[in-house]
Enzyme design. Structure first.
Site, PDB file in Angstrom:
ATOM      1  N   ASP A 138     -14.585 -38.775  91.844  1.00 20.01           N
ATOM      2  CA  ASP A 138     -13.504 -38.961  90.689  1.00 20.01           C
ATOM      3  C   ASP A 138     -14.380 -38.978  89.442  1.00 20.01           C
ATOM      4  O   ASP A 138     -15.205 -38.363  89.156  1.00 20.01           O
ATOM      5  CB  ASP A 138     -12.753 -40.052  91.191  1.00 20.01           C
ATOM      6  CG  ASP A 138     -11.394 -40.082  90.835  1.00 20.01           C
ATOM      7  OD1 ASP A 138     -11.100 -40.074  89.479  1.00 20.01           O
ATOM      8  OD2 ASP A 138     -10.443 -39.771  91.669  1.00 20.01           O
ATOM      9  N   HIS A 173      -9.326 -43.196  85.887  1.00 22.91           N
ATOM     10  CA  HIS A 173      -8.722 -42.647  87.068  1.00 22.91           C
ATOM     11  C   HIS A 173      -9.607 -43.355  88.578  1.00 22.91           C
ATOM     12  O   HIS A 173      -9.211 -43.744  89.297  1.00 22.91           O
ATOM     13  CB  HIS A 173      -8.591 -41.261  87.287  1.00 22.91           C
ATOM     14  CG  HIS A 173      -7.662 -40.627  88.360  1.00 22.91           C
ATOM     15  ND1 HIS A 173      -8.310 -40.094  89.355  1.00 22.91           N
ATOM     16  CD2 HIS A 173      -6.259 -40.604  88.597  1.00 22.91           C
ATOM     17  CE1 HIS A 173      -7.212 -39.999  90.385  1.00 22.91           C
ATOM     18  NE2 HIS A 173      -6.085 -40.190  89.641  1.00 22.91           N
ATOM     19  N   SER A 389      -2.568 -39.327  94.182  1.00 18.02           N
ATOM     20  CA  SER A 389      -3.597 -40.034  93.817  1.00 18.02           C
ATOM     21  C   SER A 389      -4.092 -41.303  94.254  1.00 18.02           C
ATOM     22  O   SER A 389      -5.048 -41.696  94.771  1.00 18.02           O
ATOM     23  CB  SER A 389      -3.983 -39.807  92.450  1.00 18.02           C
ATOM     24  OG  SER A 389      -4.328 -38.545  92.021  1.00 18.02           O
TER      25      SER A 389
END
Length: 561
Positions: A138, A173, A389
């Site tokens: 990520d 994120h 996600s």
């Protein structure tokens, strides 16, 4: 009798067309994307060779005008920069070349989540992820208090950057994803709310591929998957979390991402992938069906859709998030997603107050007063995000718990057990209103929307069922005359005749959508639209690529009400 013969003939023709289509796709050694680019354009590419890499193959790639970016030996692939499109076409004629694609860009696709899926019920029995490594591919993982042991030692046991930038999670994120998997909840330890991950003592491997803008080059993803396989035994990496995706451009059998996750799966690592956030798209009158993104179209991985918990601990009021991408996968028509998990308005860790997502979504900040901090409205170390996600790490954490209790399970056995024990008690349909736009969307809880059902962590760990063979997601075929869809089982798969959901039918004896077919005679994926039907079930690659290639995979902001 004639009608039966006509149906049989149609099915035979469909089978012949399907084989011919597959052969056509495999005969081509270059992605159709290059056909649409000017011949004088330059593009970053991935060149996959038929055998191991060597200097002769690298020299052939260089002579075509490319500059080496990285070597991906496990995947027999060179990543090259700025290769002229005309040279790509010439290089594709090299007999050693298997397939060439652009080096494409990918995008990212808790206090209620843990209780909703039953993770809190297993913590007291000693299963909390201890000793299991989860690789998070990520935007990086920040040094957060909730990712440390009680002695203050970081549970992020390895870090590597594949972007060429710094090691901090500027985007935010990846830290959020890591928290959903393994936050201890230390910073939120209050009487009102505790933001605890699914496997709160798991070890994390930080493979940083997303840039500050939240995008990643495909070659960086491949390099990170390769590293996870290399480090599997060093850090006991049993799970990879991929909360990223891109449109599908070719069959999974030649898609570089799908090939890479299959390698990891075969190496003994459970790969959990986001389904995508395109479930609301109706650009082609397909009502969000066939919008699964790559590598979620791989039949091996666990592909996860998103549910909304309605910010309650009970799952009785939970519904599908309308942005969650639906199956079947285009081109190969695999039954996806495999299951669903909480993904809407999920609280998890914030990397910093200056992270990119905090600036883009200021309304998603969580004040300390939420945790009963004497009315203090300052920002807490937590942040709220929505999307598949966020649902993906819920399943990744569940897989870690399952592997802690049953360390000898194979990836196929983990997938089968999570799917078999998933809850299947959905209402037929639901409606939800987008908090930002006020638009109301309606979705059906059908098999292409919720897969095998809603993740049940407690049920999965309580089960002792074992299985042999492959847990490949099955293929789906549609009869163009009746509009019925049915499942085609490959040889040596777990589902077999008595499929995981029941006896000879997908959803057990209480069949919701017909007998031995997915939806009976009432086809849901379009309003009797020939365009919608052809987009999903068409037999040309261009149809599939027009569908997913025209769509983006946005990060969902505020979520649904």
């Amino acid at each position: 009798m004639r009608s039966g013969i006509r149906v049989l003939a149609t099915l035979v023709l469909l089978a012949i067309a399907s084989v011919a289509f597959a052969q056509t796709r495999r005969a081509r050694s270059i992605s159709v994307e290059f056909d649409r680019l000017p011949k004088n354009a330059k593009v970053d590419v991935l060149i996959r060779f038929k055998s191991h890499l060597d200097s002769n193959k690298l020299n052939a790639a260089r002579s075509a005008g490319g500059v080496e970016k990285r070597q991906l030996g496990r995947f027999r692939t060179f990543a090259m920069k700025q290769m002229p499109v005309a040279a790509v076409a010439a290089l594709a004629k090299n007999p050693n070349v298997e397939y060439i694609t652009p080096d494409r860009k990918l995008k990212p696709t808790m206090d209620y989540a843990s209780a909703t899926v039953g993770a809190d019920l297993v913590w007291s029995t000693g299963f909390d992820g201890t000793g299991i490594g989860v690789a998070v591919i990520d935007s990086g993982i920040a040094d957060h208090p909730d990712l440390r042991t009680s002695a203050g030692q970081s549970r992020v046991v390895y870090r590597e950057v594949f972007t060429g930038g710094g090691s901090n999670d500027i985007h935010g994120h990846g830290t959020h994803i890591a928290g959903i998997i393994g936050s201890s909840g230390a910073s939120s330890n209050s009487s009102q709310h505790i933001v605890k991950g699914i496997a709160p003592k798991v070890n994390l491997v930080d493979l940083h591929v997303l840039g500050d803008d939240g995008t990643a080059e495909e070659s960086a993803i491949l390099a990170a998957i390769d590293r996870a396989i290399q480090l599997k035994n060093t850090y006991n990496i049993r799970v990879i979390n991929l909360s990223v995706g891109r449109p599908i451009y070719e069959s999974y059998s030649i898609d570089p991402l799908c090939q890479a996750v299959e390698e990891a799966w075969n190496a003994g690592i459970v790969v959990v992938v986001a389904a995508g956030n395109l479930g609301r798209d109706n650009s082609f009158e397909n009502h969000g069906y066939a919008t699964i993104t790559s590598p979620g179209n791989s039949p091996y991985v666990i592909t996860v859709g998103a549910m909304s918990t309605k910010t309650t601990f009970s799952r009785s009021d939970d519904v599908i998030a309308t942005y969650s991408s639906k199956g079947p996968s285009v081109i190969d028509h695999f039954l996806k997603p495999d299951l669903v998990a909480p993904g809407n308005q999920i609280l998890s860790l914030k990397s910093s107050d200056t992270m990119t997502l905090a600036q883009q979504l200021p309304g998603n900040a969580v004040p300390m007063s939420y945790f009963g901090s004497n009315g203090n409205n300052g920002n807490s170390p937590y942040f709220k995000l929505s999307g598949t996600s966020m649902a993906t790490p819920v399943v990744a954490g569940a897989a870690a718990l399952l592997l802690q209790k049953y360390p000898n399970l194979t990836p196929d056995q983990v997938k089968a057990r999570l799917m078999k024990t998933a809850r299947k008690d959905f209402a037929p349909s639901m409606s939800a209103t987008d908090a930002a736009t006020g638009i109301t969307y309606t979705s059906s809880h059908d098999i292409f929307t919720v897969g095998a059902g809603y993740l049940d962590v407690n049920g999965a760990l309580a089960s002792t069922d074992t299985s042999t063979g492959s847990a490949r997601s099955p293929e789906v075929v549609s009869d163009p005359i009746t509009g019925q869809a049915s499942i085609v089982m490959a040889n040596n798969v777990i589902w077999g005749t008595n499929v995981i959901w029941g006896t000879n039918v997908i959803w057990g004896t209480n069949v919701i959508w017909g007998t031995n077919v997915i939806w009976g005679t009432n086809v849901i994926w379009g309003t009797n639209s020939a365009q919608g039907y052809n987009v999903i079930w068409g037999t040309t690659a261009d149809t599939a690529e027009n569908l997913t290639g025209a769509l983006s995979n946005p990060s969902v902001g505020a979520g649904e009400q």
